[in-house]
Design a protein around this motif. Structure first.
Motif, PDB file in Angstrom:
ATOM      1  N   GLU A  79       0.828  -1.202   0.000  1.00  0.00           N
ATOM      2  CA  GLU A  79       0.000   0.000   0.000  1.00  0.00           C
ATOM      3  C   GLU A  79       0.863   1.254   0.000  1.00  0.00           C
ATOM      4  O   GLU A  79       0.552   2.241  -0.679  1.00  0.00           O
ATOM      5  CB  GLU A  79      -0.939  -0.020   1.208  1.00  0.00           C
ATOM      6  N   THR A  81       3.765   1.532  -1.310  1.00  0.00           N
ATOM      7  CA  THR A  81       4.298   1.657  -2.669  1.00  0.00           C
ATOM      8  C   THR A  81       3.291   2.358  -3.572  1.00  0.00           C
ATOM      9  O   THR A  81       3.659   3.226  -4.381  1.00  0.00           O
ATOM     10  CB  THR A  81       4.651   0.266  -3.234  1.00  0.00           C
ATOM     11  N   ARG A  82       2.025   2.018  -3.439  1.00  0.00           N
ATOM     12  CA  ARG A  82       0.983   2.661  -4.260  1.00  0.00           C
ATOM     13  C   ARG A  82       0.827   4.131  -3.899  1.00  0.00           C
ATOM     14  O   ARG A  82       0.711   4.989  -4.790  1.00  0.00           O
ATOM     15  CB  ARG A  82      -0.349   1.932  -4.074  1.00  0.00           C
ATOM     16  N   TYR A  83       0.850   4.431  -2.605  1.00  0.00           N
ATOM     17  CA  TYR A  83       0.731   5.831  -2.196  1.00  0.00           C
ATOM     18  C   TYR A  83       1.919   6.655  -2.706  1.00  0.00           C
ATOM     19  O   TYR A  83       1.760   7.768  -3.207  1.00  0.00           O
ATOM     20  CB  TYR A  83       0.669   5.939  -0.671  1.00  0.00           C
ATOM     21  N   ALA A  85       3.798   6.159  -5.231  1.00  0.00           N
ATOM     22  CA  ALA A  85       3.768   6.346  -6.678  1.00  0.00           C
ATOM     23  C   ALA A  85       3.008   7.616  -7.041  1.00  0.00           C
ATOM     24  O   ALA A  85       3.273   8.249  -8.074  1.00  0.00           O
ATOM     25  CB  ALA A  85       3.118   5.136  -7.349  1.00  0.00           C
TER      26      ALA A  85
END
Length: 463
Positions: A79, A81-83, A85
């Protein structure tokens, strides 16, 4: 798996089994877990202080928040990593993750206190302090103590094993193998205490270190008191006076002391390597192992050579950190941020070295036959004893000899002397019977002074 997916560093490849415990603390994921811990504890500190009218959290609510840290795992890593990005900011990603979890926990009422009056460095300095402190005490220290324990054990076991000393690489006054290893153990005992005495500091005082946002948003709060309780509650020492960054002096001190430890361990490696080369120590063959791809007889001192190389790499990285972190331009620059991403590399190479040193010490034994043969070949080292005894006899008025140093030098300097020739020389000296008898009974193997007794200084921690 394509080559592009292979580890670039041996720390995450060949040596992964050894360095894996460090990843718990000094990896990116370990740092993010510590960041989450800091953000959670700050939320609790703010609600405890009643900032912005917030009421203190219940024990269950605090436990639920802290559970986010203990349960931190693969889902949170993905999660974040997604934020990141989207945010292109690692600390902001942690903040958003926590806000999301507050909704899940039914704590939306305190969402705006997340990262309240914080700058990224308030989070990072504390998270790095926590991860380094944990890595030092739970990973580096046990590995270091394993080496130190083996060294002390061998020093005591070999305290009475006589050995020819070599000052400047030349035959010199004998010592014992145990006493020489005890010297290293004593040095490391002292340095261990120095490493563990470094105060690990932290701060939480805003963008320029002045609590400016804190005061304008909540002027009635004693922000210094809140900050002190918060930082010390994390198990760190509060730094009351900083710029935007905590000044990193504790890190400079720590890495300097660790590089000192590395230097002593490197010296141990080179000395043990030379003792092996001279035959004083013999390596115990490991079943199935190969020493040379072409020479079947060889048992190479690879453990000590590997440790040397990794100590040098560790010192290179930690030394760079030591030199870089002491300086920050004006109130903030990001040099420290990029540099500190390599803390785990410095610790990782040190851990590989310690692992190899511990194994290497397990795989060597003293060779008393080789040691005795070398002592017997170098009778001339008794020249010091002879001329010193004669000096004492002259000073006491019991001998009419003059220039005893020159007499012995003429006999021994730069040449081999047999035990018989030395005995004949001693018999011809004008000495009282007691002095004659002491010298006549002396051999290189018994000319070790207090070496065996000195090893006992390790029993009280080397003091």
């Amino acid at each position: 798996m394509p080559l592009s997916d292979q580890p670039l560093s041996p720390l995450d490849g060949r040596y992964r089994r050894i360095t894996e415990p460090l990843a718990e603390h000094l990896s990116e994921a370990g740092l993010n877990r510590a960041r989450l811990r800091v953000e959670v504890e700050w939320l609790i500190a703010l609600t405890d202080a009643g900032v912005a009218g917030a009421s203190a959290l219940t024990a269950d609510e605090q436990a639920a928040l802290r559970g986010l840290v203990t349960d931190f795992g693969d889902a949170e890593i993905a999660e974040l990593t997604r934020y990141e990005a989207v945010t292109r900011h690692d600390v902001k990603a942690v903040e958003y993750l926590l806000r999301d979890r507050l909704t899940t926990l039914g704590l939306d009422r305190i969402a705006e206190l997340t990262h309240f009056a914080f700058t990224s460095e308030d989070v990072n300095n504390l998270a790095i302090a926590l991860t380094v402190q944990d890595a030092l005490r739970t990973v580096w220290l046990p590995a270091f103590d394993a080496v130190l324990g083996r060294l002390v054990e061998k020093a005591r076991a070999w305290a009475a094993v006589p050995m020819l000393a070599r000052t400047h690489g030349q035959p010199a006054t004998p010592t014992t193998m145990g006493k020489e290893l005890a010297v290293f153990a004593h040095r490391l005992q002292r340095l261990r205490a120095g490493v563990l005495s470094v105060e690990v500091l932290g701060k939480s005082n805003g963008a320029s270190g002045d609590y400016a946002a804190h005061v304008v948003a909540a002027p009635d709060v004693d922000w210094e008191a809140v900050s002190r309780r918060f930082v010390t509650g994390l198990g760190l020492t509060w730094n009351p006076l900083t710029t935007q960054i905590e000044s990193h002096d504790w890190q400079v001190e720590l890495y300097g002391r660790l590089t000192h430890v590395n230097g002593v361990l490197h010296n141990l490696c080179t000395d043990v390597w030379l003792y092996i080369a001279d035959g004083y120590l013999r390596q115990l063959p490991v079943a199935g192992a190969t020493g040379s791809s072409t020479m079947p007889h060889k048992v190479n001192p690879i453990r000590f050579e590997n440790a040397e190389a990794n100590l040098e790499l560790s010192t290179g990285v930690l030394g760079t950190l030591e030199r870089t972190l002491v300086t920050s331009r004006l109130q903030r620059d990001l040099t420290d941020s990029s540099t500190q991403r390599n803390i785990g590399v410095g610790f990782g190479h040190a851990l590989v070295a310690l692992s190899n040193l511990a194994a290497g010490l397990d795989e060597v034994d003293v060779d008393p036959v080789a040691l005795q043969a070398d002592l017997d070949r170098n009778q001339e080292v008794l020249g010091e004893a002879i001329q010193t005894v004669v000096r004492a006899e002259i000073a006491a008025g019991r001998s009419c000899l003059t220039n005893p140093y020159e007499l012995v030098k003429e006999l021994t300097r730069g040449r081999r002397v047999t035990a018989e020739r030395l005995a004949e020389f001693v018999r011809g000296l004008d000495l009282e019977p007691g002095a004659q008898e002491r010298l006549a009974a002396l051999t290189p193997a018994t000319y070790t002074g207090l070496a065996e007794r000195l090893v006992a200084h390790l029993d009280d921690g080397g003091r």
